[in-house]
Design an enzyme around this catalytic site. Structure first.
Site, PDB file in Angstrom:
ATOM      1  N   HIS A   1       0.848  -1.201   0.000  1.00 53.08           N
ATOM      2  CA  HIS A   1       0.000   0.000   0.000  1.00 53.08           C
ATOM      3  C   HIS A   1       0.874   1.237   0.000  1.00 53.08           C
ATOM      4  O   HIS A   1       1.956   1.244   0.590  1.00 53.08           O
ATOM      5  CB  HIS A   1      -0.955   0.017   1.205  1.00 53.08           C
ATOM      6  CG  HIS A   1      -0.266  -0.185   2.518  1.00 53.08           C
ATOM      7  ND1 HIS A   1       0.054  -1.431   3.001  1.00 53.08           N
ATOM      8  CD2 HIS A   1       0.193   0.691   3.436  1.00 53.08           C
ATOM      9  CE1 HIS A   1       0.667  -1.315   4.165  1.00 53.08           C
ATOM     10  NE2 HIS A   1       0.778  -0.023   4.448  1.00 53.08           N
TER      11      HIS A   1
ATOM     12  N   HIS B   1       0.832   5.124   1.192  1.00 52.32           N
ATOM     13  CA  HIS B   1       0.130   6.116   2.018  1.00 52.32           C
ATOM     14  C   HIS B   1       0.115   7.452   1.280  1.00 52.32           C
ATOM     15  O   HIS B   1       1.143   7.884   0.760  1.00 52.32           O
ATOM     16  CB  HIS B   1       0.881   6.358   3.334  1.00 52.32           C
ATOM     17  CG  HIS B   1       0.941   5.189   4.256  1.00 52.32           C
ATOM     18  ND1 HIS B   1       0.139   5.075   5.362  1.00 52.32           N
ATOM     19  CD2 HIS B   1       1.721   4.075   4.244  1.00 52.32           C
ATOM     20  CE1 HIS B   1       0.424   3.951   6.007  1.00 52.32           C
ATOM     21  NE2 HIS B   1       1.385   3.324   5.344  1.00 52.32           N
TER      22      HIS B   1
HETATM   23  P1  5GP Z   1       2.008   0.333   7.296  1.00 53.16           P
HETATM   24  O1  5GP Z   1       2.660   0.679   8.611  1.00 53.16           O
HETATM   25  O2  5GP Z   1       1.853  -1.172   7.125  1.00 53.16           O
HETATM   26  O3  5GP Z   1       2.663   0.996   6.130  1.00 53.16           O
HETATM   27  O4  5GP Z   1       0.559   0.967   7.371  1.00 53.16           O
HETATM   28  C1  5GP Z   1      -0.607   0.232   7.568  1.00 53.16           C
HETATM   29  C2  5GP Z   1      -1.740   1.221   7.733  1.00 53.16           C
HETATM   30  O5  5GP Z   1      -2.953   0.502   7.636  1.00 53.16           O
HETATM   31  C3  5GP Z   1      -1.748   1.934   9.091  1.00 53.16           C
HETATM   32  O6  5GP Z   1      -1.649   3.330   8.892  1.00 53.16           O
HETATM   33  C4  5GP Z   1      -3.078   1.522   9.717  1.00 53.16           C
HETATM   34  O7  5GP Z   1      -3.708   2.570  10.415  1.00 53.16           O
HETATM   35  C5  5GP Z   1      -3.896   1.053   8.525  1.00 53.16           C
HETATM   36  N1  5GP Z   1      -4.852  -0.009   8.822  1.00 53.16           N
HETATM   37  C6  5GP Z   1      -4.635  -1.117   9.579  1.00 53.16           C
HETATM   38  N2  5GP Z   1      -5.733  -1.896   9.595  1.00 53.16           N
HETATM   39  C7  5GP Z   1      -6.662  -1.262   8.836  1.00 53.16           C
HETATM   40  C8  5GP Z   1      -8.014  -1.584   8.478  1.00 53.16           C
HETATM   41  O8  5GP Z   1      -8.578  -2.612   8.870  1.00 53.16           O
HETATM   42  N3  5GP Z   1      -8.660  -0.704   7.677  1.00 53.16           N
HETATM   43  C9  5GP Z   1      -8.062   0.452   7.235  1.00 53.16           C
HETATM   44  N4  5GP Z   1      -8.805   1.256   6.467  1.00 53.16           N
HETATM   45  N5  5GP Z   1      -6.806   0.775   7.539  1.00 53.16           N
HETATM   46  C10 5GP Z   1      -6.107  -0.063   8.339  1.00 53.16           C
END
Ligand code: 5GP
Ligand code: ZN
Length: 153
Positions: A114, A116
Site C-alpha cells: 500500500h 500512504h
Molecule cells: P504500514 O505501517 O503497514 O505501512 O501501514 C498500515 C496502515 O494501515 C496503518 O496506517 C493503519 O492505520 C492502517 N490499517 C490497519 N488496519 C486497517 C483496516 O482494517 N482498515 C483500514 N482502512 N486501515 C487499516
C-alpha cells in the site's frame, strides 16, 4: 540468481485468505473507499495521521513491491499521485506525503502493498505527526469529498 535473493522480513505476514486489505479489496470488510477499478483500490486509513490519509493498494495480494507484477507497479504510484491531488483538494492541505513501507524494519504493519497518501498542513511542518481518530460520519464526509474531487480530475 533468484535463490540467492535477500528476503524481506515481516512478522505480520499472512496469506491472502487472512489479509485485511484483500478482504477490503473483495468488499468483505468495510472501508471508506475513494477509488476502485479492476486492479487497484484506495480507501481511508482507519487510524490516520491527518484527515484524508488514504491508502492506495493493488487488489492482488503481495507483501512488498517486489511481489507485484512489474507492469502494475507504475500504475500504483500513478494512482497514488492522482489520488493525492484529490486528497489535497478535498482537505485544503498545503502539501502531502507519499509513503510506502516494505518490511517490518520499515515499519510495515499490514503485509499487503500500500502507498500512504498523507495530506499535511503548514502547521505540521517540522513536527512529528500523531494518529487522530475521526467519527464514522467524518470519515464518510471526507471519503465523499475525495471521491467528488477524483471525479472532477
Ligand atoms: P504500514 O505501517 O503497514 O505501512 O501501514 C498500515 C496502515 O494501515 C496503518 O496506517 C493503519 O492505520 C492502517 N490499517 C490497519 N488496519 C486497517 C483496516 O482494517 N482498515 C483500514 N482502512 N486501515 C487499516
Ligand atoms: Zn492481501
Amino acid at each position: 540468481m533468484k535463490g540467492e535473493r535477500r528476503e524481506i522480513f515481516n512478522s505480520a505476514s499472512v496469506g491472502a485468505d487472512k489479509c485485511t486489505f484483500c478482504k477490503i479489496a473483495k468488499g468483505e470488510f468495510p472501508s471508506y473507499i475513494v477509488f476502485e477499478d479492476e486492479t487497484y483500490i484506495a480507501f481511508l486509513d482507519i487510524n490516520p495521521f491527518s484527515r484524508g490519509h488514504t491508502l492506495v493498494c493493488p487488489k492482488a495480494h503481495g507483501e512488498t513491491v517486489w511481489d507485484m507484477k512489474e507492469a502494475e507497479i507504475g500504475g500504483l504510484f500513478l494512482l497514488a499521485a492522482r489520488v493525492s491531488r484529490a486528497v489535497v483538494e478535498a482537505t485544503g492541505a498545503d502539501g502531502f506525503r507519499l509513503l510506502q513501507n516494505n518490511g517490518e524494519a520499515a515499519n510495515q504493519v499490514v503485509a499487503h502493498v500500500h502507498v500512504h497518501v498523507i495530506p499535511v498542513m503548514m502547521s505540521h511542518k517540522g513536527k512529528p505527526m500523531d494518529r487522530i481518530k475521526f467519527e464514522g460520519k467524518e470519515m464518510e464526509a471526507t471519503s465523499a469529498a475525495i471521491r467528488k474531487a477524483l471525479a472532477r480530475a
